[in-house]
Design a protein around this motif. Structure first.
Motif, PDB file in Angstrom:
ATOM      1  N   PRO A  89      38.000 112.103  23.779  1.00  0.00           N
ATOM      2  CA  PRO A  89      38.686 112.200  25.066  1.00  0.00           C
ATOM      3  C   PRO A  89      39.874 111.254  25.157  1.00  0.00           C
ATOM      4  O   PRO A  89      40.066 110.377  24.307  1.00  0.00           O
ATOM      5  N   THR A  90      40.671 111.417  26.193  1.00  0.00           N
ATOM      6  CA  THR A  90      41.816 110.542  26.422  1.00  0.00           C
ATOM      7  C   THR A  90      41.383 109.098  26.594  1.00  0.00           C
ATOM      8  O   THR A  90      42.046 108.172  26.118  1.00  0.00           O
ATOM      9  N   SER A  91      40.271 108.881  27.295  1.00  0.00           N
ATOM     10  CA  SER A  91      39.818 107.527  27.608  1.00  0.00           C
ATOM     11  C   SER A  91      38.523 107.197  26.879  1.00  0.00           C
ATOM     12  O   SER A  91      37.625 108.039  26.758  1.00  0.00           O
ATOM     13  N   ASN A  92      38.437 105.963  26.374  1.00  0.00           N
ATOM     14  CA  ASN A  92      37.168 105.465  25.852  1.00  0.00           C
ATOM     15  C   ASN A  92      36.204 105.118  26.980  1.00  0.00           C
ATOM     16  O   ASN A  92      34.994 105.012  26.760  1.00  0.00           O
ATOM     17  N   PHE A  93      36.749 104.907  28.178  1.00  0.00           N
ATOM     18  CA  PHE A  93      35.957 104.442  29.305  1.00  0.00           C
ATOM     19  C   PHE A  93      35.693 105.579  30.283  1.00  0.00           C
ATOM     20  O   PHE A  93      36.536 106.450  30.502  1.00  0.00           O
ATOM     21  N   PHE A  94      34.522 105.527  30.900  1.00  0.00           N
ATOM     22  CA  PHE A  94      34.041 106.575  31.793  1.00  0.00           C
ATOM     23  C   PHE A  94      34.417 106.260  33.241  1.00  0.00           C
ATOM     24  O   PHE A  94      34.184 105.143  33.714  1.00  0.00           O
ATOM     25  N   ALA A  95      34.987 107.227  33.926  1.00  0.00           N
ATOM     26  CA  ALA A  95      35.314 107.079  35.342  1.00  0.00           C
ATOM     27  C   ALA A  95      34.291 107.872  36.155  1.00  0.00           C
ATOM     28  O   ALA A  95      34.287 109.107  36.133  1.00  0.00           O
ATOM     29  N   GLY A  96      33.416 107.167  36.833  1.00  0.00           N
ATOM     30  CA  GLY A  96      32.381 107.835  37.610  1.00  0.00           C
ATOM     31  C   GLY A  96      31.233 106.880  37.865  1.00  0.00           C
ATOM     32  O   GLY A  96      31.385 105.656  37.794  1.00  0.00           O
ATOM     33  N   GLN A  97      30.074 107.428  38.149  1.00  0.00           N
ATOM     34  CA  GLN A  97      28.895 106.625  38.443  1.00  0.00           C
ATOM     35  C   GLN A  97      27.805 106.871  37.404  1.00  0.00           C
ATOM     36  O   GLN A  97      27.651 107.986  36.904  1.00  0.00           O
ATOM     37  N   LEU A  98      27.078 105.808  37.075  1.00  0.00           N
ATOM     38  CA  LEU A  98      25.929 105.885  36.188  1.00  0.00           C
ATOM     39  C   LEU A  98      24.700 105.367  36.919  1.00  0.00           C
ATOM     40  O   LEU A  98      24.795 104.484  37.784  1.00  0.00           O
ATOM     41  N   ASP A  99      23.535 105.894  36.553  1.00  0.00           N
ATOM     42  CA  ASP A  99      22.287 105.442  37.154  1.00  0.00           C
ATOM     43  C   ASP A  99      21.155 105.622  36.143  1.00  0.00           C
ATOM     44  O   ASP A  99      21.225 106.488  35.263  1.00  0.00           O
ATOM     45  N   GLU A 100      20.142 104.771  36.247  1.00  0.00           N
ATOM     46  CA  GLU A 100      18.892 104.912  35.491  1.00  0.00           C
ATOM     47  C   GLU A 100      19.133 105.039  33.982  1.00  0.00           C
ATOM     48  O   GLU A 100      18.617 105.937  33.321  1.00  0.00           O
ATOM     49  N   THR A 101      19.900 104.130  33.406  1.00  0.00           N
ATOM     50  CA  THR A 101      20.168 104.131  31.968  1.00  0.00           C
ATOM     51  C   THR A 101      18.986 103.517  31.222  1.00  0.00           C
ATOM     52  O   THR A 101      18.545 102.417  31.560  1.00  0.00           O
ATOM     53  N   ALA A 102      18.494 104.220  30.207  1.00  0.00           N
ATOM     54  CA  ALA A 102      17.316 103.735  29.478  1.00  0.00           C
ATOM     55  C   ALA A 102      17.457 103.993  27.986  1.00  0.00           C
ATOM     56  O   ALA A 102      18.121 104.946  27.565  1.00  0.00           O
ATOM     57  N   VAL A 103      16.845 103.130  27.186  1.00  0.00           N
ATOM     58  CA  VAL A 103      16.800 103.272  25.728  1.00  0.00           C
ATOM     59  C   VAL A 103      15.342 103.122  25.294  1.00  0.00           C
ATOM     60  O   VAL A 103      14.625 102.247  25.795  1.00  0.00           O
ATOM     61  N   TYR A 104      14.916 103.960  24.368  1.00  0.00           N
ATOM     62  CA  TYR A 104      13.544 103.966  23.878  1.00  0.00           C
ATOM     63  C   TYR A 104      13.541 103.810  22.356  1.00  0.00           C
ATOM     64  O   TYR A 104      14.438 104.338  21.681  1.00  0.00           O
ATOM     65  N   PRO A 105      12.516 103.169  21.796  1.00  0.00           N
ATOM     66  CA  PRO A 105      12.416 103.064  20.327  1.00  0.00           C
ATOM     67  C   PRO A 105      11.742 104.274  19.705  1.00  0.00           C
ATOM     68  O   PRO A 105      11.436 104.262  18.509  1.00  0.00           O
ATOM     69  N   THR A 106      11.513 105.321  20.485  1.00  0.00           N
ATOM     70  CA  THR A 106      10.899 106.557  19.997  1.00  0.00           C
ATOM     71  C   THR A 106      11.787 107.736  20.387  1.00  0.00           C
ATOM     72  O   THR A 106      12.687 107.602  21.218  1.00  0.00           O
TER      73      THR A 106
END
Length: 410
Positions: free
Chosen positions: A207-224
């Motif tokens: 995309p044109t931008s490396n950065f996101f314009a908007g809202q994020l919520d409930e970001t999670a990372v799992y080892p599975t």
């Protein structure tokens, strides 16, 4: 220092499931201050660092009762505070809402914090047209993307998940499998998780931008690698009704003293209750909210804090009753005290000495009948042992009398 908290009467289904499924990083974005983002995973050991002050407490969030974080699409992001390595099995997950036409990275892994990462993969990004791409790097870029006409920059909340495991990589959007690829390995390097931006140089349909314009919520990372059933369950739980806990503080309060029959105590910093001897009664007024749409009152409790006065507690039973007469803090005295209802809404059988918070469960049906109105409660007892509690005028802010109302689905 001490403080008080309100514990909901039921578990919040969405965050409870994220933790149950083993997230070892979980950013809910409910933070009220910068620059740190709390980790709500079970381990709670991978907090985020906010870069260039993303917008906090954006409402409504993707999950009822939670808020989101807003990103400007040019410089703002959150990165994890601990350097780590990630193996060939993992899941990344987030909710997003945007109308951008410049794309950007939603979540990913990179070897730097605030500087653009030279090594970067295990990421989900959006193209200029609103398509989603999930990719890893194992000597070349390996990606899965949504279809040509499957775009998600429609300013609505969407759920996106990327997994890698022995079966390769898979992209899910809004609970649906959008494609898989037999890529079972990725780059080996130590780095940090990023939300909202990082380098995308060399990736397909960059995309044109490396950065996101908007809202994020409930970001999670799992080892599975989460299964499709687990991913769909998360999507469904976010849409399910959840309990809403509201705290309502008094608009005014006072007490009366038979020993000073013409004195008004509307500006006193504490309230008193005693049944015999020199009679004390306390009164509190609340502006009650209406039940949220589609919900009903499930429980109600009066919460107060005993004062630091010696022997502030009582051995007697204290009852909470409705006030049926009129009163005001400025003019009510023993001589002008209001009438009280005969049927208690709740009671507490004794209160220990020592300044502490106490709860009195109230009749739910009776409180339901007066939702959306101004409503007064009185505190009475029959014994000789007085109860002393902080009033709304007290500087002990956490001890201000309040109603704790829990609303849930019908």
């Amino acid at each position: 220092a001490t403080t008080s908290v309100t514990v909901p009467t039921s578990v919040q289904s969405y965050p409870n499931q994220v933790r149950t499924d083993g997230a070892d990083l979980y950013w809910r974005y409910d933070d009220a201050v910068s620059p740190y983002t709390a980790d709500s995973s079970v381990s709670g050991n991978r907090s985020g660092v906010q870069v260039n002050a993303p917008a906090l407490k954006q409402s409504p969030g993707a999950v009822p009762g939670s808020t989101a974080m807003g990103f400007n699409g040019t410089s703002q992001q959150v990165h994890s505070d601990r350097r780590q390595s990630v193996g060939n099995t993992f899941t990344i997950e987030t909710w997003f809402k945007t109308n951008t036409t410049r794309g950007g990275k939603l979540i990913g892994f990179g070897n730097n914090t605030t500087r653009s990462s030279g090594s970067n993969d295990r990421h989900i990004y959006m193209t200029n047209t609103g398509r989603l791409v999930f990719g890893v790097y194992n000597g070349s870029t390996r990606t899965v993307s949504t279809g040509l006409f499957e775009t998600y920059n429609d300013n609505k909340w969407h759920h996106v998940v990327g997994t890698q495991g022995p079966g390769g990589i898979t992209l899910y959007v809004d609970g649906q499998n959008k494609g898989s690829l037999n890529a079972t390995s990725n780059s080996t390097y130590a780095g940090y998780w990023h939300a909202g931006g990082d380098n995308l140089s060399g990736w397909p349909t960059r995309p044109t931008s490396n950065f996101f314009a908007g809202q994020l919520d409930e970001t999670a990372v799992y080892p599975t690698a989460l299964t499709q059933a687990q991913v769909k369950n998360h999507f469904d739980l976010a849409k399910a009704p959840t309990d809403t806990v509201s705290t309502v503080k008094t608009t005014e309060d006072t007490y009366i003293n038979q020993g000073a029959p013409s004195t008004a105590y509307g500006t006193a910093t504490s309230l008193a209750v005693r049944g015999s001897g020199s009679l004390y009664q306390a009164y509190m007024r609340f502006d009650l909210p209406a039940a949220p749409a589609g919900q009903v009152l499930k429980s109600a409790a009066l919460q107060f804090k005993t004062s630091t006065q010696a022997s502030a507690g009582t051995a007697d039973t204290v009852s909470v009753v409705p006030v049926t007469g009129t009163w005001s803090g400025a003019s009510t005295s023993f001589n002008t005290k209001p009438a009280l209802g005969a049927t208690p809404l709740g009671s507490i059988a004794g209160v220990p000495d020592g300044s502490a918070v106490h709860n009195v469960e109230l009749d739910t049906a009776a409180v339901t009948a007066v939702l959306g109105s101004s409503y007064s409660l009185g505190l009475t007892s029959n014994g000789t042992d007085p109860l002393w509690l902080w009033a709304s005028e007290s500087t002990a802010a956490e001890g201000t009398p309040q109603l704790v109302l829990t609303f849930g689905a019908k």
